[in-house]
Design an enzyme around this catalytic site. Sequence first.
Site, PDB file in Angstrom:
ATOM      1  N   SER A   1     -61.756  -7.291  11.317  1.00 35.59           N
ATOM      2  CA  SER A   1     -62.810  -7.471  10.318  1.00 35.59           C
ATOM      3  C   SER A   1     -63.379  -8.875  10.394  1.00 35.59           C
ATOM      4  CB  SER A   1     -62.269  -7.213   8.915  1.00 35.59           C
ATOM      5  OG  SER A   1     -63.226  -7.678   7.968  1.00 35.59           O
TER       6      SER A   1
ATOM      7  N   HIS B   1     -65.240  -4.503  12.939  1.00 36.76           N
ATOM      8  CA  HIS B   1     -65.359  -4.007  11.564  1.00 36.76           C
ATOM      9  C   HIS B   1     -66.245  -4.963  10.762  1.00 36.76           C
ATOM     10  CE1 HIS B   1     -63.937  -1.596   8.116  1.00 36.76           C
ATOM     11  NE2 HIS B   1     -63.929  -2.729   7.436  1.00 36.76           N
TER      12      HIS B   1
ATOM     13  N   ASP C   1     -67.985  -5.670   7.064  1.00 32.35           N
ATOM     14  CA  ASP C   1     -67.883  -5.349   5.639  1.00 32.35           C
ATOM     15  C   ASP C   1     -69.148  -5.757   4.908  1.00 32.35           C
ATOM     16  OD1 ASP C   1     -65.119  -4.340   5.264  1.00 32.35           O
ATOM     17  OD2 ASP C   1     -64.617  -6.259   6.205  1.00 32.35           O
TER      18      ASP C   1
ATOM     19  N   MET D   1     -71.035  -5.919   1.393  1.00 27.32           N
ATOM     20  CA  MET D   1     -70.749  -5.905  -0.054  1.00 27.32           C
ATOM     21  C   MET D   1     -71.988  -6.343  -0.825  1.00 27.32           C
ATOM     22  SD  MET D   1     -67.105  -7.844   0.050  1.00 27.32           S
ATOM     23  CE  MET D   1     -65.805  -7.331   1.186  1.00 27.32           C
TER      24      MET D   1
ATOM     25  N   HIS E   1     -68.651  -0.808   7.328  1.00 27.27           N
ATOM     26  CA  HIS E   1     -68.039  -0.333   6.084  1.00 27.27           C
ATOM     27  C   HIS E   1     -68.927  -0.779   4.922  1.00 27.27           C
ATOM     28  CE1 HIS E   1     -64.313  -0.939   3.215  1.00 27.27           C
ATOM     29  NE2 HIS E   1     -65.112   0.037   2.801  1.00 27.27           N
TER      30      HIS E   1
ATOM     31  N   MET F   1     -69.766  -1.217   1.248  1.00 27.13           N
ATOM     32  CA  MET F   1     -69.266  -1.282  -0.134  1.00 27.13           C
ATOM     33  C   MET F   1     -70.463  -1.585  -1.022  1.00 27.13           C
ATOM     34  SD  MET F   1     -65.821  -3.302   0.858  1.00 27.13           S
ATOM     35  CE  MET F   1     -66.526  -3.671   2.443  1.00 27.13           C
TER      36      MET F   1
ATOM     37  N   MET G   1     -58.546   2.829   1.760  1.00 29.48           N
ATOM     38  CA  MET G   1     -58.420   1.432   1.320  1.00 29.48           C
ATOM     39  C   MET G   1     -56.991   1.183   0.832  1.00 29.48           C
ATOM     40  SD  MET G   1     -61.269   0.074   2.008  1.00 29.48           S
ATOM     41  CE  MET G   1     -60.695  -1.531   1.467  1.00 29.48           C
TER      42      MET G   1
ATOM     43  N   ASP H   1     -57.544   0.042   5.808  1.00 26.42           N
ATOM     44  CA  ASP H   1     -58.232  -1.243   5.621  1.00 26.42           C
ATOM     45  C   ASP H   1     -57.651  -1.987   4.428  1.00 26.42           C
ATOM     46  OD1 ASP H   1     -60.071  -3.306   5.580  1.00 26.42           O
ATOM     47  OD2 ASP H   1     -61.797  -2.026   5.117  1.00 26.42           O
TER      48      ASP H   1
HETATM   49  C1  DX5 Z   1     -61.925  -5.546   1.974  1.00 23.58           C
HETATM   50  C2  DX5 Z   1     -62.568  -5.243   3.298  1.00 23.58           C
HETATM   51  C3  DX5 Z   1     -61.654  -5.458   4.428  1.00 23.58           C
HETATM   52  C4  DX5 Z   1     -61.176  -6.869   4.612  1.00 23.58           C
HETATM   53  C5  DX5 Z   1     -59.772  -6.756   5.116  1.00 23.58           C
HETATM   54  O1  DX5 Z   1     -62.763  -5.172   0.967  1.00 23.58           O
HETATM   55  O2  DX5 Z   1     -63.006  -3.904   3.338  1.00 23.58           O
HETATM   56  O3  DX5 Z   1     -62.194  -4.953   5.648  1.00 23.58           O
HETATM   57  O4  DX5 Z   1     -61.938  -7.644   5.493  1.00 23.58           O
HETATM   58  O5  DX5 Z   1     -59.220  -8.009   5.119  1.00 23.58           O
HETATM   59  P1  DX5 Z   1     -57.654  -8.211   5.241  1.00 23.58           P
HETATM   60  O6  DX5 Z   1     -57.221  -7.610   6.547  1.00 23.58           O
HETATM   61  O7  DX5 Z   1     -57.524  -9.709   5.216  1.00 23.58           O
HETATM   62  O8  DX5 Z   1     -56.997  -7.552   4.053  1.00 23.58           O
HETATM   63 ZN    ZN Z   2     -63.572  -3.070   5.364  1.00 28.57          ZN
END
Ligand code: DX5
Ligand code: ZN
Length: 218
Positions: A8, A33, A35, A37, A66, A68, A137, A175
């Site tokens: 990620s 990956h 993320d 948000m 991903h 969110m 998750m 994840d």
């Molecule tokens: C959290 C994200 C993850 C995050 C994971 O909301 O979806 O992808 O980057 O990070 P680690 O591996 O540090 O928990």
């Molecule tokens: Zn993620």
Amino acid sequence: MTHLISPSLLSADFGNLQRDIEMINNSEADWFHLDIMDGMFVPNISYGFPIIQLVKKHAKKPLDVHLMIVDPDRYIDDFHKAGADILTVHYEACNHLHRTIQKIKSLGMKAGVSLNPHTPVHLLKDIIADVDLVLIMSVNPGYGGQKFIPNAIEKIKELKQLISDKKSNAIIEIDGGVDNTNAKTIIDAGCDALVAGSYVFKSKNQLETIKGLKNLEF
Ligand code: DX5
Ligand code: ZN
């Protein structure tokens, strides 16, 4: 198939993003990956299209995006244009998940659905045959560096059974909080792909850390 590794970029060094992308290119990782948000579905805001486009320009592996964000249907075309290969939406963020999944697939992307820690696996019963990937998750989404929630292991086993019962081709990705202490247990439970952010990027030798996750040798 041997399991997949999807580092990620949330924990990457954004001042040296191209360097970190090249590191993943040169590693045993399988995907990138990303993320996304929006400050609504989750409390945090991460990054948007310019960063995805930059990653796409340099990445030699598929982009595992991903989302969110609330009401992701608004942006499916844009994520496709930005370079997403796999597009995962949250079950909790979609009013018409079936339509959303069909739209993602119609653009040629793989379609994923993600479950928050409180969302039960059985809710996927009527959609599992249509999805390419389920993202479990193992933290509450929004931040890197959180602690793994052990109940995710039971969810993987339950999901594996549902996939088999429904003759689905979906793969299982996990994840949040993945590291050397839990990776083997997660894979043994039936998981196909590991996301890891802080464990990879905060380690001294990132290539070796990814290799360890890929080969489950620590
Ligand atoms: C959290 C994200 C993850 C995050 C994971 O909301 O979806 O992808 O980057 O990070 P680690 O591996 O540090 O928990
Ligand atoms: Zn993620």
